[in-house]
Scaffold this motif. Structure first.
Motif, PDB file in Angstrom:
ATOM      1  N   ALA A  46      11.844  -7.625  27.371  1.00 33.81           N
ATOM      2  CA  ALA A  46      10.956  -7.743  26.215  1.00 33.81           C
ATOM      3  C   ALA A  46      11.289  -8.974  25.367  1.00 33.81           C
ATOM      4  N   ASN A  47      12.540  -9.419  25.425  1.00 30.95           N
ATOM      5  CA  ASN A  47      12.935 -10.558  24.587  1.00 30.95           C
ATOM      6  C   ASN A  47      12.876 -11.892  25.337  1.00 30.95           C
ATOM      7  N   THR A  48      12.081 -11.979  26.392  1.00 32.87           N
ATOM      8  CA  THR A  48      11.932 -13.214  27.150  1.00 32.87           C
ATOM      9  C   THR A  48      11.271 -14.264  26.274  1.00 32.87           C
ATOM     10  N   LEU A  49      11.752 -15.498  26.369  1.00 31.11           N
ATOM     11  CA  LEU A  49      11.159 -16.578  25.587  1.00 31.11           C
ATOM     12  C   LEU A  49       9.758 -16.887  26.089  1.00 31.11           C
ATOM     13  N   THR A  50       8.882 -17.192  25.158  1.00 30.91           N
ATOM     14  CA  THR A  50       7.538 -17.609  25.542  1.00 30.91           C
ATOM     15  C   THR A  50       7.590 -19.054  26.019  1.00 30.91           C
ATOM     16  N   THR A  51       6.492 -19.510  26.597  1.00 33.38           N
ATOM     17  CA  THR A  51       6.432 -20.891  27.085  1.00 33.38           C
ATOM     18  C   THR A  51       6.623 -21.877  25.938  1.00 33.38           C
ATOM     19  N   ALA A  52       6.023 -21.590  24.800  1.00 32.10           N
ATOM     20  CA  ALA A  52       6.163 -22.490  23.638  1.00 32.10           C
ATOM     21  C   ALA A  52       7.615 -22.536  23.163  1.00 32.10           C
ATOM     22  N   GLU A  53       8.293 -21.383  23.161  1.00 30.34           N
ATOM     23  CA  GLU A  53       9.699 -21.348  22.733  1.00 30.34           C
ATOM     24  C   GLU A  53      10.584 -22.113  23.728  1.00 30.34           C
ATOM     25  N   ARG A  54      10.291 -21.966  25.003  1.00 27.85           N
ATOM     26  CA  ARG A  54      11.067 -22.691  26.020  1.00 27.85           C
ATOM     27  C   ARG A  54      10.889 -24.199  25.854  1.00 27.85           C
ATOM     28  N   GLU A  55       9.657 -24.617  25.603  1.00 28.72           N
ATOM     29  CA  GLU A  55       9.398 -26.039  25.390  1.00 28.72           C
ATOM     30  C   GLU A  55      10.101 -26.554  24.142  1.00 28.72           C
ATOM     31  N   GLN A  56      10.174 -25.712  23.109  1.00 32.89           N
ATOM     32  CA  GLN A  56      10.876 -26.098  21.885  1.00 32.89           C
ATOM     33  C   GLN A  56      12.374 -26.276  22.162  1.00 32.89           C
ATOM     34  N   VAL A  57      12.959 -25.350  22.902  1.00 27.22           N
ATOM     35  CA  VAL A  57      14.383 -25.456  23.241  1.00 27.22           C
ATOM     36  C   VAL A  57      14.625 -26.703  24.084  1.00 27.22           C
ATOM     37  N   LEU A  58      13.758 -26.954  25.056  1.00 35.58           N
ATOM     38  CA  LEU A  58      13.905 -28.133  25.908  1.00 35.58           C
ATOM     39  C   LEU A  58      13.749 -29.418  25.102  1.00 35.58           C
ATOM     40  N   ALA A  59      12.836 -29.418  24.133  1.00 34.43           N
ATOM     41  CA  ALA A  59      12.667 -30.594  23.278  1.00 34.43           C
ATOM     42  C   ALA A  59      13.924 -30.853  22.456  1.00 34.43           C
ATOM     43  N   VAL A  60      14.555 -29.788  21.973  1.00 36.39           N
ATOM     44  CA  VAL A  60      15.808 -29.948  21.209  1.00 36.39           C
ATOM     45  C   VAL A  60      16.909 -30.468  22.120  1.00 36.39           C
ATOM     46  N   LEU A  61      17.020 -29.919  23.333  1.00 33.12           N
ATOM     47  CA  LEU A  61      18.065 -30.349  24.259  1.00 33.12           C
ATOM     48  C   LEU A  61      17.886 -31.802  24.687  1.00 33.12           C
ATOM     49  N   ASP A  62      16.631 -32.259  24.801  1.00 30.20           N
ATOM     50  CA  ASP A  62      16.360 -33.618  25.243  1.00 30.20           C
ATOM     51  C   ASP A  62      16.198 -34.613  24.101  1.00 30.20           C
ATOM     52  N   SER A  63      16.363 -34.157  22.862  1.00 28.40           N
ATOM     53  CA  SER A  63      16.218 -35.067  21.723  1.00 28.40           C
ATOM     54  C   SER A  63      17.338 -36.111  21.757  1.00 28.40           C
ATOM     55  N   PRO A  64      17.100 -37.296  21.191  1.00 30.19           N
ATOM     56  CA  PRO A  64      18.130 -38.355  21.223  1.00 30.19           C
ATOM     57  C   PRO A  64      19.457 -37.921  20.595  1.00 30.19           C
ATOM     58  N   GLN A  65      19.384 -37.031  19.617  1.00 30.76           N
ATOM     59  CA  GLN A  65      20.597 -36.564  18.948  1.00 30.76           C
ATOM     60  C   GLN A  65      21.501 -35.763  19.894  1.00 30.76           C
ATOM     61  N   PHE A  66      20.896 -35.010  20.819  1.00 26.04           N
ATOM     62  CA  PHE A  66      21.667 -34.101  21.677  1.00 26.04           C
ATOM     63  C   PHE A  66      21.616 -34.462  23.149  1.00 26.04           C
ATOM     64  N   ARG A  67      21.028 -35.574  23.503  1.00 28.30           N
ATOM     65  CA  ARG A  67      20.810 -35.909  24.907  1.00 28.30           C
ATOM     66  C   ARG A  67      22.105 -35.955  25.718  1.00 28.30           C
ATOM     67  N   ARG A  68      23.168 -36.445  25.135  1.00 29.33           N
ATOM     68  CA  ARG A  68      24.429 -36.612  25.871  1.00 29.33           C
ATOM     69  C   ARG A  68      25.446 -35.511  25.585  1.00 29.33           C
ATOM     70  N   ARG A  69      25.011 -34.410  25.033  1.00 30.86           N
ATOM     71  CA  ARG A  69      25.948 -33.330  24.696  1.00 30.86           C
ATOM     72  C   ARG A  69      25.761 -32.132  25.604  1.00 30.86           C
ATOM     73  N   ARG A  70      26.828 -31.363  25.706  1.00 30.94           N
ATOM     74  CA  ARG A  70      26.782 -30.119  26.463  1.00 30.94           C
ATOM     75  C   ARG A  70      26.111 -29.034  25.626  1.00 30.94           C
ATOM     76  N   PRO A  71      25.523 -28.014  26.260  1.00 24.19           N
ATOM     77  CA  PRO A  71      24.868 -26.954  25.499  1.00 24.19           C
ATOM     78  C   PRO A  71      25.786 -26.261  24.488  1.00 24.19           C
ATOM     79  N   ALA A  72      27.059 -26.127  24.788  1.00 24.55           N
ATOM     80  CA  ALA A  72      27.972 -25.496  23.824  1.00 24.55           C
ATOM     81  C   ALA A  72      28.104 -26.341  22.565  1.00 24.55           C
ATOM     82  N   GLN A  73      28.152 -27.654  22.725  1.00 22.96           N
ATOM     83  CA  GLN A  73      28.232 -28.538  21.563  1.00 22.96           C
ATOM     84  C   GLN A  73      26.921 -28.512  20.781  1.00 22.96           C
TER      85      GLN A  73
END
Length: 148
Positions: A46-73
């Motif tokens: 029931a708590n599966t991320l929606t497509t929009a939420e997944r895209e938001q997370v991916l956008a944050v992970l690929d942002s210039p601020q976080f591009r070279r960091r590990r997910p834990a960081q």
């Protein structure tokens, strides 16, 4: 197996049905418990991320601020900012599904160096304290002095 199921469905004891059909009760029970390919798969959580939420997370992970960091960081930095987009495992799962699991840091690339090799094709050209594996004129032959 169908005869066993018909007998047990009609109210025959499993022991008697197994004796009549020649099928072991454990085999029949195992077949009943094993999921069949015709059954539908489990429902997604029931708590599966929606497509929009997944895209938001991916956008944050690929942002210039976080591009070279590990997910834990990234997770720790976002929590410091008071933002929660998902767990570390969720971040890894999204990156894996988008085929972005790789080393996200800049790594130094060291040039390959050729190991120096001394080759003697005659006497008195190479001096070494140990000549047991000294390369000679013939590959695989380490004997420079031959008895004539």
């Amino acid at each position: 197996m169908d005869a066993y199921r018909q007998l047990t469905g009609a109210g025959t004891a499993t022991r008697d049905a197994a004796r009549v059909t020649g099928i072991a009760r454990a085999t029949a029970d195992r077949g009943r418990r094993r999921p069949s390919p015709s059954r539908p798969s489990r429902r997604p959580p029931a708590n599966t991320l929606t497509t929009a939420e997944r895209e938001q997370v991916l956008a944050v992970l690929d942002s210039p601020q976080f591009r070279r960091r590990r997910p834990a960081q990234i997770y720790a930095a976002l929590l410091d900012q008071g933002v929660y987009v998902g767990s570390i495992a969720t971040m890894y799962r999204i990156l894996r599904e988008d085929r972005q699991i790789q080393e996200r840091r800049r790594l130094a690339r060291h040039p390959t160096r050729k190991r120096p090799e001394l080759v003697a094709d005659g006497p008195g050209q190479v001096y070494s304290w140990d000549i047991t594996k000294l390369a000679g004129p013939v590959k695989g032959s380490y004997d420079l002095v031959r008895n004539s």
